[in-house]
Design a protein around this motif. Structure first.
Motif, PDB file in Angstrom:
ATOM      1  N   LEU A 261       0.824  -1.211   0.000  1.00 52.68           N
ATOM      2  CA  LEU A 261       0.000   0.000   0.000  1.00 52.68           C
ATOM      3  C   LEU A 261       0.858   1.260   0.000  1.00 52.68           C
ATOM      4  O   LEU A 261       0.527   2.247  -0.678  1.00 52.68           O
ATOM      5  N   MET A 262       1.941   1.248   0.752  1.00 57.18           N
ATOM      6  CA  MET A 262       2.781   2.442   0.834  1.00 57.18           C
ATOM      7  C   MET A 262       3.512   2.717  -0.461  1.00 57.18           C
ATOM      8  O   MET A 262       3.967   3.848  -0.691  1.00 57.18           O
ATOM      9  N   GLN A 263       3.642   1.715  -1.319  1.00 59.19           N
ATOM     10  CA  GLN A 263       4.258   1.947  -2.617  1.00 59.19           C
ATOM     11  C   GLN A 263       3.395   2.831  -3.507  1.00 59.19           C
ATOM     12  O   GLN A 263       3.898   3.462  -4.438  1.00 59.19           O
ATOM     13  N   GLU A 264       2.122   2.883  -3.237  1.00 54.29           N
ATOM     14  CA  GLU A 264       1.202   3.690  -4.035  1.00 54.29           C
ATOM     15  C   GLU A 264       0.356   4.588  -3.133  1.00 54.29           C
ATOM     16  O   GLU A 264      -0.849   4.751  -3.329  1.00 54.29           O
ATOM     17  N   THR A 265       0.993   5.212  -2.161  1.00 51.64           N
ATOM     18  CA  THR A 265       0.273   6.038  -1.191  1.00 51.64           C
ATOM     19  C   THR A 265      -0.468   7.186  -1.853  1.00 51.64           C
ATOM     20  O   THR A 265      -1.643   7.456  -1.541  1.00 51.64           O
ATOM     21  N   VAL A 266       0.189   7.883  -2.764  1.00 56.68           N
ATOM     22  CA  VAL A 266      -0.419   9.065  -3.378  1.00 56.68           C
ATOM     23  C   VAL A 266      -1.654   8.672  -4.192  1.00 56.68           C
ATOM     24  O   VAL A 266      -2.713   9.311  -4.086  1.00 56.68           O
ATOM     25  N   ALA A 267      -1.516   7.623  -5.007  1.00 62.45           N
ATOM     26  CA  ALA A 267      -2.653   7.201  -5.833  1.00 62.45           C
ATOM     27  C   ALA A 267      -3.818   6.736  -4.966  1.00 62.45           C
ATOM     28  O   ALA A 267      -4.988   7.048  -5.251  1.00 62.45           O
ATOM     29  N   ARG A 292       6.663   7.109   7.473  1.00 59.38           N
ATOM     30  CA  ARG A 292       6.835   7.048   6.015  1.00 59.38           C
ATOM     31  C   ARG A 292       5.624   7.635   5.294  1.00 59.38           C
ATOM     32  O   ARG A 292       5.777   8.358   4.287  1.00 59.38           O
ATOM     33  N   LEU A 293       4.447   7.355   5.778  1.00 59.68           N
ATOM     34  CA  LEU A 293       3.250   7.925   5.161  1.00 59.68           C
ATOM     35  C   LEU A 293       3.218   9.442   5.323  1.00 59.68           C
ATOM     36  O   LEU A 293       2.841  10.174   4.379  1.00 59.68           O
ATOM     37  N   ALA A 294       3.598   9.936   6.489  1.00 53.94           N
ATOM     38  CA  ALA A 294       3.618  11.389   6.717  1.00 53.94           C
ATOM     39  C   ALA A 294       4.612  12.070   5.789  1.00 53.94           C
ATOM     40  O   ALA A 294       4.320  13.154   5.239  1.00 53.94           O
ATOM     41  N   GLN A 295       5.753  11.471   5.593  1.00 50.16           N
ATOM     42  CA  GLN A 295       6.747  12.055   4.697  1.00 50.16           C
ATOM     43  C   GLN A 295       6.261  12.061   3.249  1.00 50.16           C
ATOM     44  O   GLN A 295       6.557  12.988   2.487  1.00 50.16           O
ATOM     45  N   THR A 296       5.514  11.038   2.879  1.00 50.79           N
ATOM     46  CA  THR A 296       4.931  11.014   1.533  1.00 50.79           C
ATOM     47  C   THR A 296       3.914  12.135   1.373  1.00 50.79           C
ATOM     48  O   THR A 296       3.830  12.772   0.308  1.00 50.79           O
ATOM     49  N   ILE A 297       3.139  12.406   2.420  1.00 56.83           N
ATOM     50  CA  ILE A 297       2.175  13.509   2.361  1.00 56.83           C
ATOM     51  C   ILE A 297       2.888  14.845   2.251  1.00 56.83           C
ATOM     52  O   ILE A 297       2.459  15.735   1.489  1.00 56.83           O
TER      53      ILE A 297
END
Length: 402
Positions: A261-267, A292-297
């Motif tokens: 799921l984290m590989q495609e967090t934005v989508a 990791r999710l927060a950094q992606t955001i």
């Protein structure tokens, strides 16, 4: 009279003598009055009386004089219950063992009420009593048989609305061994069941009532092919299963699923259904996964915040992420021109903005409040922006009072 009868006895032939003896024997018996109306016992003390083969002098069952039954009554007049036509011991089968009730109306006629089925009051519950002993248990027996038959082929039954509900009810009542056996029918079909509009509810029931170790096959099937887990996460029904697995299973069980799921967090964060598994991962994931999710955001703040559904992911991150990550997200959004005001007008975005105002301090807080205050009219005109506008007005009033 006795005198005339005696003369008749002496002079008459043997046949006439026999008739007179019989007549005198009948006259010598006491005349029995018709039974009076029986008072019905108070509620809770009644007991049904099943007609027996013992018959009174009126041709009516003696047991009928002792108790009553409840329910609707079918009455027969005393004329219809004449001793010659009343059921005798050999005609008792006509009553079928039904409970009976004798009463006497104002005209003095007898009435026989036959109630079927009767009920025995036991505490707070009523138990049906029919003409056979096994009838009271027939419903329970049929229900148990139905449950067993449903769990013998749960996959077939789970694919229609009524069958899905029956399987869920049967799983609630089944033993652990029966549940395990039923769940094996979904091995190799888990992904198909996840995307089925009815079978997905059966999997949700299994996830909620069974041990997490029994659910490992679902996670394994989601990871059999690249991209399958994220495709199911974006599915209307499959996304629900992914959410429940993230919530119910241990971190070690769903580590591979979380990584996919984290590989495609934005989508996923910008998808109408995929954003919910991301929110669940932020809530139930590990600290490292939340970071990791927060950094992606932070890296994709503008894309996610301007999505119609991405605001919910931002709000979840501001609730569950660490204090450092929350501050980083708030500062990033604040420095993008117009993004804070735009986010405040979105569903769940107003909640995210209010949390950002709590996180920011010093110069950053002042800058964020001033930027929002300049667009106060726009916020007031927005359904969701009104919440932020009210907060700004209350804070301004509080500052004036001080």
């Amino acid at each position: 009279s006795s005198l005339s009868s005696s003369r008749y006895l002496c002079a008459g032939p043997p046949t006439q003598l026999s008739r007179v003896v019989t007549t005198m024997a009948m006259v010598s018996q006491p005349v029995m009055a018709p039974p009076l109306a029986l008072e019905r016992p108070p509620p809770g003390l009644e007991r049904p009386c099943v007609a027996s083969s013992r018959v009174s002098s009126h041709g009516l069952p003696l047991d009928a004089l002792r108790s009553e039954s409840t329910g609707s009554s079918v009455s027969t007049s005393a004329k219809d219950m004449h001793p010659k036509s009343a059921p005798s011991s050999r005609d008792h089968s006509l009553l079928g063992g039904s409970p009976v009730w004798l009463s006497q109306d104002s005209a003095g006629s007898l009435a026989l009420a036959i109630d079927e089925p009767a009920y025995i009051r036991l505490g707070e519950c009523l138990s049906p009593v029919n003409t056979s002993v096994g009838d009271a248990l027939s419903e329970t027996s049929l229900s148990s048989h139905s449950e067993r038959s449903v769990l013998e082929d749960p996959w077939r039954h789970s694919q229609d609305p009524a069958g899905s509900r029956r399987v869920q009810d049967a799983l609630d009542e089944a033993s652990d061994e029966a549940r395990e056996a039923a769940l094996k029918e979904f091995h190799g079909r888990a992904v198909k069941a996840m995307c089925d509009p009815h079978a997905n509810h059966v999997l949700q029931k299994c996830i909620s009532i069974m041990a997490p170790t029994s659910l490992q096959f679902m996670v394994d099937e989601l990871l059999e092919r690249d991209g399958l887990a994220t495709a199911v996460a974006r599915h209307r029904y499959g996304g629900r299963i992914v959410q429940h697995l993230l919530k119910r299973c241990s971190a070690s069980q769903v580590s591979g699923l979380a990584e996919a799921l984290m590989q495609e967090t934005v989508a996923l964060a910008c998808h109408s259904f995929g954003n919910f598994p991301v929110q669940h991962l932020l809530q139930f994931g590990t600290e490292e996964q939340r970071h990791r999710l927060a950094q992606t955001i932070v890296s994709n703040a503008e894309t996610i915040c301007r999505s119609k559904v991405g605001a919910g992911v931002v709000a979840a991150a501001l609730e569950h992420a660490s204090s450092e990550d929350r501050l980083s997200i708030a500062q990033t959004v604040m420095h993008v021109p117009g993004l804070l005001v735009e986010l405040a007008q979105c569903r769940h975005g107003n909640t995210a903005v209010l949390r950002m105002l709590q996180v920011l301090d010093g110069q950053d807080s002042l800058q964020a409040h001033m930027g929002l205050a300049m667009e106060i009219a726009t916020l007031r005109a927005s359904r969701f922006g009104r919440v932020v506008a009210k907060h700004l007005e209350e804070k301004a009033l509080h500052a004036t009072v001080q």
